[in-house]
Write a protein that holds these residues in place. Structure first.
Motif, short mmCIF file in Angstrom:
data_model
loop_
_atom_site.label_atom_id
_atom_site.label_comp_id
_atom_site.label_asym_id
_atom_site.label_seq_id
_atom_site.Cartn_x
_atom_site.Cartn_y
_atom_site.Cartn_z
N ASN A 223 -5.15 8.64 -3.96
CA ASN A 223 -6.10 7.55 -4.05
C ASN A 223 -6.66 7.26 -2.65
O ASN A 223 -5.99 6.70 -1.79
N ALA A 224 -7.91 7.66 -2.46
CA ALA A 224 -8.55 7.53 -1.14
C ALA A 224 -8.66 6.08 -0.68
O ALA A 224 -8.47 5.78 0.51
N LEU A 225 -8.93 5.17 -1.61
CA LEU A 225 -9.09 3.78 -1.22
C LEU A 225 -7.77 3.15 -0.79
O LEU A 225 -7.75 2.30 0.11
N CYS A 226 -6.68 3.60 -1.38
CA CYS A 226 -5.38 3.10 -0.95
C CYS A 226 -5.05 3.61 0.45
O CYS A 226 -4.54 2.86 1.29
N TRP A 227 -5.36 4.88 0.72
CA TRP A 227 -5.18 5.41 2.08
C TRP A 227 -6.04 4.64 3.07
O TRP A 227 -5.62 4.34 4.18
N LYS B 288 -2.93 5.33 16.03
CA LYS B 288 -2.75 6.75 15.70
C LYS B 288 -2.41 6.93 14.22
O LYS B 288 -2.98 7.78 13.54
N ASP B 289 -1.47 6.10 13.72
CA ASP B 289 -1.12 6.18 12.31
C ASP B 289 -2.30 5.80 11.43
O ASP B 289 -2.52 6.40 10.37
N SER B 290 -3.07 4.81 11.88
CA SER B 290 -4.25 4.38 11.14
C SER B 290 -5.24 5.53 11.00
O SER B 290 -5.74 5.80 9.90
N LEU B 291 -5.51 6.21 12.10
CA LEU B 291 -6.48 7.32 12.06
C LEU B 291 -5.98 8.47 11.19
O LEU B 291 -6.77 9.13 10.50
N THR B 292 -4.68 8.69 11.18
CA THR B 292 -4.10 9.71 10.29
C THR B 292 -4.37 9.35 8.83
O THR B 292 -4.72 10.21 8.02
N CYS B 293 -4.21 8.07 8.50
CA CYS B 293 -4.47 7.63 7.12
C CYS B 293 -5.95 7.74 6.77
O CYS B 293 -6.29 8.12 5.64
N PHE B 294 -6.81 7.41 7.71
CA PHE B 294 -8.24 7.59 7.45
C PHE B 294 -8.55 9.06 7.17
O PHE B 294 -9.34 9.38 6.27
N GLU B 295 -7.93 9.96 7.93
CA GLU B 295 -8.15 11.39 7.69
C GLU B 295 -7.70 11.80 6.29
O GLU B 295 -8.37 12.58 5.62
N LYS B 296 -6.55 11.27 5.84
CA LYS B 296 -6.08 11.58 4.48
C LYS B 296 -7.07 11.05 3.45
O LYS B 296 -7.37 11.74 2.46
N ALA B 297 -7.57 9.84 3.67
CA ALA B 297 -8.56 9.28 2.74
C ALA B 297 -9.81 10.15 2.68
O ALA B 297 -10.34 10.42 1.60
N LEU B 298 -10.25 10.63 3.84
CA LEU B 298 -11.46 11.45 3.89
C LEU B 298 -11.24 12.87 3.38
O LEU B 298 -12.18 13.51 2.91
N PHE C 53 0.83 -1.21 0.00
CA PHE C 53 0.00 0.00 0.00
C PHE C 53 0.86 1.26 0.00
O PHE C 53 0.53 2.24 -0.67
N GLU C 54 1.97 1.23 0.72
CA GLU C 54 2.87 2.39 0.73
C GLU C 54 3.48 2.62 -0.65
O GLU C 54 3.60 3.76 -1.10
N LYS C 55 3.87 1.55 -1.34
CA LYS C 55 4.41 1.69 -2.70
C LYS C 55 3.34 2.21 -3.66
O LYS C 55 3.62 3.04 -4.53
N ALA C 56 2.11 1.73 -3.49
CA ALA C 56 1.00 2.20 -4.33
C ALA C 56 0.76 3.69 -4.10
O ALA C 56 0.51 4.44 -5.06
N LEU C 57 0.87 4.13 -2.86
CA LEU C 57 0.67 5.56 -2.56
C LEU C 57 1.78 6.43 -3.13
O LEU C 57 1.56 7.60 -3.41
N GLU C 58 2.97 5.87 -3.30
CA GLU C 58 4.04 6.61 -3.97
C GLU C 58 3.67 6.90 -5.42
O GLU C 58 4.01 7.94 -5.96
N ILE C 59 2.93 5.98 -6.03
CA ILE C 59 2.49 6.14 -7.42
C ILE C 59 1.28 7.07 -7.50
O ILE C 59 1.20 7.93 -8.37
N ASP C 60 0.32 6.89 -6.60
CA ASP C 60 -0.92 7.69 -6.62
C ASP C 60 -1.28 8.13 -5.20
O ASP C 60 -2.12 7.50 -4.54
N PRO C 61 -0.68 9.23 -4.75
CA PRO C 61 -0.94 9.68 -3.37
C PRO C 61 -2.33 10.29 -3.16
O PRO C 61 -2.71 10.59 -2.04
#
Length: 166
Positions: free
Chosen positions: A36-40, A54-64, A26-34
């Motif tokens: 992409n909400a579903l990847c976050w 905490k890191d999980s909730l940060t990623c959810f915030e980025k997705a949202l 997922f981290e490599k995929a986000l390097e390609i398409d930062p």
């Protein structure tokens, strides 16, 4: 193509409970398409399974931030909050999910579950009743689709008797 492959690999690894390896995908995929909400979201869910709330909730915030009207992301964030006993925050997210998509079965179910944990029995019951209603509708739709796909569960007898082998 590489992005899709990384996402599929990440999903497969996640489903095999290889969360660290899934996270790498997922981290490599986000390097390609930062953006992409579903990847976050997938990264957030994976981090949650690894206990990195905490890191999980940060990623959810980025997705949202990318897709604030995605009821599924709100529901999955709420479920993550619920699993980590952040019930008040979970309710807010479940409510956001059902505001966006009033037919979201899992959001209604999760909301009812959290309300029950908070001993808000009357509100929980309303949520559970709504969940039950949605499940009944879903079952009816499935039955109708199956009937449409296969209107005759048993093939009709042949009309031309000479077509029947003896």
């Amino acid at each position: 193509m590489l992005f899709r492959s990384l996402m599929e690999d990440g999903d497969a690894l996640y489903n095999s409970k290889k969360f660290e390896d899934a996270l790498v995908c997922f981290e490599k995929a986000l390097e390609i398409d930062p953006k992409n909400a579903l990847c976050w979201r997938d990264k957030a869910i994976t981090l949650s399974r690894l206990g990195k709330v905490k890191d999980s909730l940060t990623c959810f915030e980025k997705a949202l931030e990318i897709d604030p009207n995605n009821a599924h992301i709100w529901q999955q964030k709420a479920s993550t909050l619920e699993r980590h006993d952040k019930l008040t925050e979970a309710i807010i997210c479940f409510e956001k999910a059902v505001d966006i998509d009033p037919m979201h079965l899992y959001a209604w179910f999760g909301k009812g579950s959290v309300l029950l944990s908070l001993k808000k029995f009357k509100d929980s019951l309303r949520s559970e009743e709504h969940t039950s209603e949605l499940q009944s509708r879903r079952n009816l739709v499935c039955r109708l689709l199956l009937e449409k796909k296969n209107p005759h569960p048993h093939p009709p007898p042949p009309t031309n008797l000479s077509a029947v082998s003896t």
